[in-house]
Motif scaffolding. Structure first.
Motif, PDB file in Angstrom:
ATOM      1  N   LEU A   1      -2.726 -44.408 -25.482  1.00 38.06           N
ATOM      2  CA  LEU A   1      -1.599 -44.366 -24.555  1.00 38.06           C
ATOM      3  C   LEU A   1      -0.955 -42.991 -24.518  1.00 38.06           C
ATOM      4  O   LEU A   1      -0.593 -42.493 -23.446  1.00 38.06           O
ATOM      5  CB  LEU A   1      -0.562 -45.418 -24.942  1.00 38.06           C
ATOM      6  CG  LEU A   1      -1.001 -46.877 -24.764  1.00 38.06           C
ATOM      7  CD1 LEU A   1      -0.063 -47.814 -25.519  1.00 38.06           C
ATOM      8  CD2 LEU A   1      -1.042 -47.241 -23.289  1.00 38.06           C
ATOM      9  N   SER A   2      -0.810 -42.349 -25.675  1.00 38.73           N
ATOM     10  CA  SER A   2      -0.074 -41.080 -25.727  1.00 38.73           C
ATOM     11  C   SER A   2      -0.949 -39.867 -25.475  1.00 38.73           C
ATOM     12  O   SER A   2      -0.515 -38.905 -24.842  1.00 38.73           O
ATOM     13  CB  SER A   2       0.603 -40.933 -27.089  1.00 38.73           C
ATOM     14  OG  SER A   2      -0.363 -40.869 -28.135  1.00 38.73           O
TER      15      SER A   2
ATOM     16  N   GLY B   1      -4.061 -43.176 -21.123  1.00 42.35           N
ATOM     17  CA  GLY B   1      -2.712 -43.647 -20.819  1.00 42.35           C
ATOM     18  C   GLY B   1      -2.598 -45.135 -20.530  1.00 42.35           C
ATOM     19  O   GLY B   1      -1.521 -45.604 -20.172  1.00 42.35           O
TER      20      GLY B   1
ATOM     21  N   ASP C   1       9.225 -45.683 -21.687  1.00 45.59           N
ATOM     22  CA  ASP C   1       8.004 -44.953 -22.018  1.00 45.59           C
ATOM     23  C   ASP C   1       6.771 -45.800 -21.741  1.00 45.59           C
ATOM     24  O   ASP C   1       5.775 -45.315 -21.193  1.00 45.59           O
ATOM     25  CB  ASP C   1       8.005 -44.556 -23.501  1.00 45.59           C
ATOM     26  CG  ASP C   1       9.028 -43.489 -23.832  1.00 45.59           C
ATOM     27  OD1 ASP C   1       9.299 -42.643 -22.962  1.00 45.59           O
ATOM     28  OD2 ASP C   1       9.554 -43.503 -24.962  1.00 45.59           O
ATOM     29  N   LEU C   2       6.821 -47.063 -22.141  1.00 47.79           N
ATOM     30  CA  LEU C   2       5.690 -47.972 -21.992  1.00 47.79           C
ATOM     31  C   LEU C   2       6.110 -49.224 -21.243  1.00 47.79           C
ATOM     32  O   LEU C   2       7.245 -49.691 -21.401  1.00 47.79           O
ATOM     33  CB  LEU C   2       5.142 -48.387 -23.372  1.00 47.79           C
ATOM     34  CG  LEU C   2       4.643 -47.287 -24.299  1.00 47.79           C
ATOM     35  CD1 LEU C   2       4.327 -47.862 -25.679  1.00 47.79           C
ATOM     36  CD2 LEU C   2       3.409 -46.604 -23.720  1.00 47.79           C
TER      37      LEU C   2
ATOM     38  N   HIS D   1       1.340 -46.206 -20.104  1.00 39.24           N
ATOM     39  CA  HIS D   1       2.226 -45.075 -20.398  1.00 39.24           C
ATOM     40  C   HIS D   1       2.836 -44.637 -19.069  1.00 39.24           C
ATOM     41  O   HIS D   1       2.149 -44.092 -18.218  1.00 39.24           O
ATOM     42  CB  HIS D   1       1.386 -43.962 -21.024  1.00 39.24           C
ATOM     43  CG  HIS D   1       2.125 -42.717 -21.406  1.00 39.24           C
ATOM     44  ND1 HIS D   1       3.236 -42.248 -20.744  1.00 39.24           N
ATOM     45  CD2 HIS D   1       1.886 -41.818 -22.398  1.00 39.24           C
ATOM     46  CE1 HIS D   1       3.648 -41.121 -21.302  1.00 39.24           C
ATOM     47  NE2 HIS D   1       2.842 -40.850 -22.311  1.00 39.24           N
TER      48      HIS D   1
ATOM     49  N   GLY E   1       7.556 -40.584 -23.040  1.00 42.25           N
ATOM     50  CA  GLY E   1       6.748 -40.817 -21.860  1.00 42.25           C
ATOM     51  C   GLY E   1       7.410 -40.332 -20.594  1.00 42.25           C
ATOM     52  O   GLY E   1       6.761 -39.769 -19.714  1.00 42.25           O
TER      53      GLY E   1
END
Length: 341
Positions: free
Chosen positions: A79-80, A84, A157-158, A284, A319
Motif C-alpha cells: 500500500l505504501s 497502492g 490515508d487508507l 492508498h 497518504g
C-alpha cells in the motif's frame, strides 16, 4: 477556510520543472493481466484467526492475529511503497454474526492504521448500501444510492471495503493509479498541472461545523514527501458553485477536472474488480483513485448489495495532505473539511 498543507504549491508556480513519476505506484491496466495479480487468498489458518478475533470480545488486541500480523506488514508495504492497493479474499463472513464481523473487521483494520470518523457523528464503520433514496442535492451522499460514482478519493490515508453481499448486477469497483494519471496529464496538458496545484472550492455537503462557511478551499494536487498526491472528488468541487460566496470555478479549472476524469475512465488506465462476499479491498488514497459502477439490487432488502467501509489513518506514512487524513471531524470539532464521498 482554505486548507493549505505545508507542501502545497502556490498558484502561479512554474510546473515546467515537473518530471514524470517513476515508481511502483505508476501502473496501467496491462501491468495486471488478470485478477490473480492483485488478489491475496486468505488461508484456513488465517481465516480461523479472524473468527477468533470476532468471537473474542474484550480480548487484548495485541494477542489477536499471531500469524496475520506478519502478512499485514506485507500488505502495508504494498500500500505504501508498491502499487497502492490489495484485495483480500476469504474473510469469514459465513462464520460470523453481524457484531462479530464488525469486531473482527475493525481489529484487522487496526493493524494497518487508526480508524477515523466518516461522518459528523464520528462513525468509524459505514454501511454502504442503497437506501432507496435519490441524490436530490449534495447533502445526500452518493454511497447511499445505486448511482455511479466517478473516480475519486476518500478522506483518510487508507480506505477499506468489506463485501457482505453482492448486487444483482453491476456495482463493479474501478481503480486507477493517480501517479499514472499525473504522468498522462503532464504528457497531454502540462499547463493544467499548475491549475490542479491551485486551490479550488469544495462543498462541505451540509457537514460544516457551526459558524464555518459551507465550503473550503484545497488544491487537488499537493506534494507530500516529495511526490505529488491527488486528493480528488470532482462533484464536491462542482457542487461548491451552489454557494454564492464560494469562488467561481474558471474554465481552466473545469477543463483540468474533466481531463483527470477522462484519463481515469480510459480502459487502459484502470482495472475492474468484482467483489465477492468476504472480499476486502484496501486502497492508498494518495496513490489510487476509485470509482463504482451503477448497479441493480435484489428486490429483497436482505439480499441487497452491502459493504462495510473503514477509513484509516496509516501509522507509518502519510497518504493524503493534513488535515484530510483524519476523516470528518465530529460535531464537537471546531473546524475541518468534510471532504468525503
Amino acid at each position: 477556510m482554505m486548507v493549505t498543507p505545508d507542501t502545497a504549491r502556490t498558484p502561479g508556480d512554474d510546473v515546467s520543472d515537473r518530471s514524470p513519476q517513476d515508481s511502483d505506484a505508476v501502473w496501467t491496466r496491462p501491468d495486471f493481466p488478470d485478477s490473480s495479480t492483485w488478489t491475496v487468498v486468505l488461508s484456513e489458518a488465517e481465516r480461523a484467526e479472524i473468527v477468533d478475533a470476532g468471537r473474542a470480545d474484550g480480548l487484548d488486541p495485541s494477542r489477536l492475529f499471531p500469524t496475520l500480523r506478519s502478512r499485514c506488514e506485507e500488505w502495508a508495504h504494498t500500500l505504501s511503497a508498491g502499487c497502492g492497493f490489495v484485495l483480500l479474499r476469504g474473510f469469514p463472513v459465513d462464520e460470523l454474526g453481524t457484531e462479530q464481523t464488525e469486531r473482527a473487521y475493525l481489529a484487522l483494520g487496526a493493524m494497518l492504521g487508526t480508524p477515523v470518523g466518516q461522518d459528523r457523528e464520528g462513525s468509524v464503520l459505514t454501511h454502504i448500501r442503497d437506501e432507496r433514496i435519490t441524490r436530490t442535492d449534495p447533502t445526500v451522499r452518493l454511497y447511499r444510492t445505486r448511482e455511479r460514482q466517478d473516480f475519486h478519493t476518500d478522506g483518510s490515508d487508507l480506505v477499506s471495503l468489506l463485501c457482505l453481499s453482492q448486487a444483482q448486477a453491476g456495482g463493479e469497483s474501478l481503480i486507477a493509479s493517480s501517479a499514472a494519471i499525473y504522468n498522462e496529464v503532464l504528457r497531454r496538458r502540462p499547463d493544467l498541472l499548475e491549475v490542479l496545484y491551485s486551490p479550488m472550492p469544495w462543498d462541505r455537503n451540509g457537514e460544516e461545523p457551526p459558524g464555518q462557511p459551507p465550503y473550503f478551499e484545497l488544491a487537488p494536487l499537493n506534494d507530500i514527501d516529495g511526490a505529488p498526491r491527488l486528493f480528488y472528488i470532482s462533484w464536491y468541487i462542482r457542487d461548491s458553485q451552489r454557494h454564492p460566496e464560494a469562488p467561481r470555478l474558471t474554465a481552466g479549472q473545469l477543463e483540468a477536472l474533466e481531463l483527470v476524469e477522462t484519463i481515469a475512465n480510459e480502459p487502459r488506465f484502470h482495472v475492474e474488480m468484482v467483489f465477492e462476499p468476504g472480499d476486502i479491498q484496501i486502497l492508498h488514497n494518495g496513490r489510487i483513485l476509485h470509482a463504482r459502477n451503477a448497479y441493480r439490487d435484489h428486490p429483497d432488502l436482505d439480499q441487497r448489495r452491502h459493504l462495510l467501509r473503514l477509513w484509516l489513518t496509516a501509522r507509518n506514512f502519510h497518504g493524503v495532505a493534513e488535515p484530510l487524513r483524519s476523516g470528518i471531524p465530529s460535531r464537537s470539532a471546531n473546524d475541518g473539511p468534510a471532504a468525503t464521498r
